[in-house]
Design an enzyme around this catalytic site. Structure first.
Site, mmCIF file in Angstrom:
data_model
loop_
_atom_site.group_PDB
_atom_site.id
_atom_site.type_symbol
_atom_site.label_atom_id
_atom_site.label_comp_id
_atom_site.label_asym_id
_atom_site.label_seq_id
_atom_site.Cartn_x
_atom_site.Cartn_y
_atom_site.Cartn_z
ATOM 1 N N ASN A 1 -45.284 13.207 38.864
ATOM 2 C CA ASN A 1 -45.332 11.838 38.317
ATOM 3 C C ASN A 1 -44.843 10.866 39.387
ATOM 4 O OD1 ASN A 1 -42.352 11.585 38.104
ATOM 5 N ND2 ASN A 1 -42.645 13.284 36.673
ATOM 6 N N ASP B 1 -43.154 17.689 31.701
ATOM 7 C CA ASP B 1 -43.076 18.385 30.417
ATOM 8 C C ASP B 1 -43.921 19.658 30.418
ATOM 9 O OD1 ASP B 1 -41.312 16.694 29.050
ATOM 10 O OD2 ASP B 1 -42.900 15.212 28.788
HETATM 11 O O1 PMT Z 1 -37.127 7.644 40.087
HETATM 12 P P1 PMT Z 1 -37.461 6.167 39.953
HETATM 13 O O2 PMT Z 1 -38.733 5.787 40.661
HETATM 14 O O3 PMT Z 1 -36.299 5.291 40.329
HETATM 15 O O4 PMT Z 1 -37.757 5.878 38.411
HETATM 16 C C1 PMT Z 1 -36.726 5.977 37.474
HETATM 17 C C2 PMT Z 1 -37.188 6.649 36.187
HETATM 18 C C3 PMT Z 1 -38.221 5.790 35.500
HETATM 19 C C4 PMT Z 1 -37.795 8.016 36.506
HETATM 20 C C5 PMT Z 1 -35.932 6.832 35.287
HETATM 21 O O5 PMT Z 1 -35.366 5.581 35.093
HETATM 22 C C6 PMT Z 1 -36.285 7.484 33.970
HETATM 23 O O6 PMT Z 1 -36.616 6.812 33.007
HETATM 24 N N1 PMT Z 1 -36.190 8.853 33.920
HETATM 25 C C7 PMT Z 1 -36.589 9.673 32.778
HETATM 26 C C8 PMT Z 1 -38.072 9.724 32.718
HETATM 27 C C9 PMT Z 1 -38.569 10.711 31.722
HETATM 28 O O7 PMT Z 1 -39.123 11.679 32.099
HETATM 29 O O8 PMT Z 1 -38.296 10.458 30.490
HETATM 30 P P2 PMT Z 1 -38.658 11.500 29.266
HETATM 31 O O9 PMT Z 1 -38.734 10.616 28.114
HETATM 32 O O10 PMT Z 1 -39.822 12.329 29.597
HETATM 33 O O11 PMT Z 1 -37.402 12.447 29.222
HETATM 34 C C10 PMT Z 1 -36.234 12.117 28.459
HETATM 35 C C11 PMT Z 1 -35.027 12.764 29.072
HETATM 36 O O12 PMT Z 1 -35.143 14.189 28.988
HETATM 37 C C12 PMT Z 1 -34.801 12.451 30.523
HETATM 38 O O13 PMT Z 1 -33.422 12.262 30.727
HETATM 39 C C13 PMT Z 1 -35.305 13.689 31.250
HETATM 40 O O14 PMT Z 1 -34.556 13.904 32.463
HETATM 41 C C14 PMT Z 1 -35.040 14.781 30.238
HETATM 42 N N2 PMT Z 1 -36.025 15.877 30.291
HETATM 43 C C15 PMT Z 1 -37.327 15.660 29.994
HETATM 44 C C16 PMT Z 1 -38.222 16.707 29.991
HETATM 45 C C17 PMT Z 1 -37.753 18.002 30.303
HETATM 46 N N3 PMT Z 1 -38.581 19.027 30.313
HETATM 47 N N4 PMT Z 1 -36.458 18.197 30.591
HETATM 48 C C18 PMT Z 1 -35.584 17.168 30.583
HETATM 49 O O15 PMT Z 1 -34.399 17.357 30.871
#
Ligand code: PMT
Length: 398
Positions: free
Chosen positions: A209, A278
């Site tokens: 991503n 994911d």
């Molecule tokens: O890296 P940059 O360019 O500075 O951008 C910052 C960012 C947008 C990446 C950051 O601010 C951000 O929002 N990171 C989380 C992005 C994300 O993947 O969100 P999510 O909604 O998919 O995941 C939610 C949370 O679960 C996150 O804390 C993620 O680290 C965690 N997660 C998600 C999927 C997974 N399989 N394992 C996880 O631990």
């Protein structure tokens, strides 16, 4: 103002070295204890006796003469200091620090320093503008070194341009601000994750991503500035490693999980800013997949690391990020509940200047106790400091 603060003042060989005497006097008058380190060239411009008299401390310039212990003078100075200030810092000195060269007392002591380092460059403007110097300054800035100046104005060589040592009052003020920085997380272990993960499809292709890692790196750097012991588990990025942070490099989500779990056991605060994929390809081809009509990929789910940490949380403070394009607040709140978080930082990816691969972010902090803190567009550095300040407040109260 600076009572009891310990400052190592590094002086390198430039005509502005005489101004460092006044800086030394300002530090001493404000109550700081100053130990001066002079390079051989600096001593051509100002006699060590001047600094010795003003600071009422011996002046150091040889690697082989001791402070408390004769064998490790550079380490003793580095351990002693609350702050390192190098004024003037010549192009040569900046270049050596940026390149990791430690061939005299000043450069070895700076290399061993864990405290903040403030550099006040001074040089001819052509030397300052030289791309090599500019590259060194950028590198040092990315590594967490702080800068005062240089200013524009008349230079000793008769030219006018940028390269003049910043006013000593300004260097003094910046030093004071650095010494006053809050150690909100002193004594705590903080785990941060950053960047994307890459899920290989074949030897030349992968799924990933747009995460640059900036948000997570800013968090790790800010936590270190706040006095924490920081480990940063990082997916692939092109960013310089933050100052004072231990970095564990990973590529895939499964590798991130393996790296995070043992570190989580040791930490009191964890902030997961990484954009973890994911899904990953169900199988990785050992050879390059050939082009032949349509290709259907079979994807399987990656482990949700944050969800797993939520189950192991205990007394720790656990924060996650949510990058969303619709129903931002509701989706973020849902993630906070499902993953048992104390805080979720919601990014609305539809807003310009927020989210992936930009210098700024626009976040809403949603806490388990129902408190909400919407933040305006800010640099990721400032967002990071704000998040950690809020976490520190709550963690200390627990
Ligand atoms: O890296 P940059 O360019 O500075 O951008 C910052 C960012 C947008 C990446 C950051 O601010 C951000 O929002 N990171 C989380 C992005 C994300 O993947 O969100 P999510 O909604 O998919 O995941 C939610 C949370 O679960 C996150 O804390 C993620 O680290 C965690 N997660 C998600 C999927 C997974 N399989 N394992 C996880 O631990």
């Amino acid at each position: 103002m600076l009572d009891g603060k310990r400052i190592v003042l590094g002086v390198t060989g430039g005509i502005a070295a005489y101004k460092a005497v006044e800086l030394c006097r300002l530090f001493v008058r404000a109550g700081a204890e100053v130990r001066t380190v002079m390079t051989a060239a600096a001593k051509e411009f100002v006699a060590p006796l001047t600094f010795q008299s003003i600071s009422r401390n011996p002046v150091f310039s040889s690697l082989f003469a001791g402070v408390e212990r004769y064998d490790h003078v550079h380490i003793a100075l580095a351990e002693w200091a609350d702050l390192f200030v190098i004024a003037p810092a010549t192009a040569n000195c900046l270049g050596k620090i940026a390149a990791g060269i430690a061939d005299d007392l000043l450069t070895t002591a700076v290399m061993a320093a864990r405290c903040p380092v403030l550099l006040a460059p001074a040089m001819n403007s052509a030397m300052y503008e030289n791309p090599v110097t500019q590259g060194n300054l950028q590198k040092l800035q990315a590594l967490g070194y702080r800068f005062a100046g240089p200013e524009e104005g008349e230079l000793s060589c008769g030219e006018t341009g940028r390269g003049r040592l910043a006013a000593v009052e300004l260097i003094f003020e910046q030093a004071r601000a650095l010494l006053a920085a809050e150690k909100l997380l002193a004594g705590l272990n903080v785990l941060v994750t950053a960047g994307p993960t890459r899920e290989p499809l074949d030897p030349v292709r992968y799924l990933t991503n747009h995460s640059s890692g900036r948000m997570g790196y800013a968090l790790a750097a800010a936590a270190a500035r706040f006095g924490a012991r920081v480990v940063l588990v990082s997916g692939p990025t092109s960013l310089a490693r933050p100052w004072g942070v231990r970095v564990v490099d990973v590529t895939t989500a499964r590798e991130m999980r393996e790296a995070v779990l043992p570190e989580f056991e040791k930490c009191q605060i964890a902030v997961k800013a990484a954009a973890v994929a994911d899904y990953r390809p169900g199988s990785e081809s050992g050879t390059k997949i050939k082009k032949s009509g349509e290709l259907t990929l079979h994807l399987v789910k990656n482990p949700d690391i944050l969800e797993e940490l939520g189950k192991l949380k205990g007394e720790r403070f656990l924060a996650g990020f949510a990058a969303e394009t619709e129903d931002v607040r509701e989706n973020a709140l849902d993630k906070m509940r499902r993953k048992n978080l104390d805080l979720i930082v919601a990014n609305d990816l539809t807003e310009p200047g927020a989210g992936f691969n930009v210098e700024t972010n626009i976040c809403r902090l949603l806490f388990r106790d129902g408190t909400e803190l919407p933040l305006p567009k800010m640099s990721k550095d400032l967002v990071a400091e704000t998040i950690l300040r809020e976490i520190a407040k709550r963690y200390r109260k627990q």
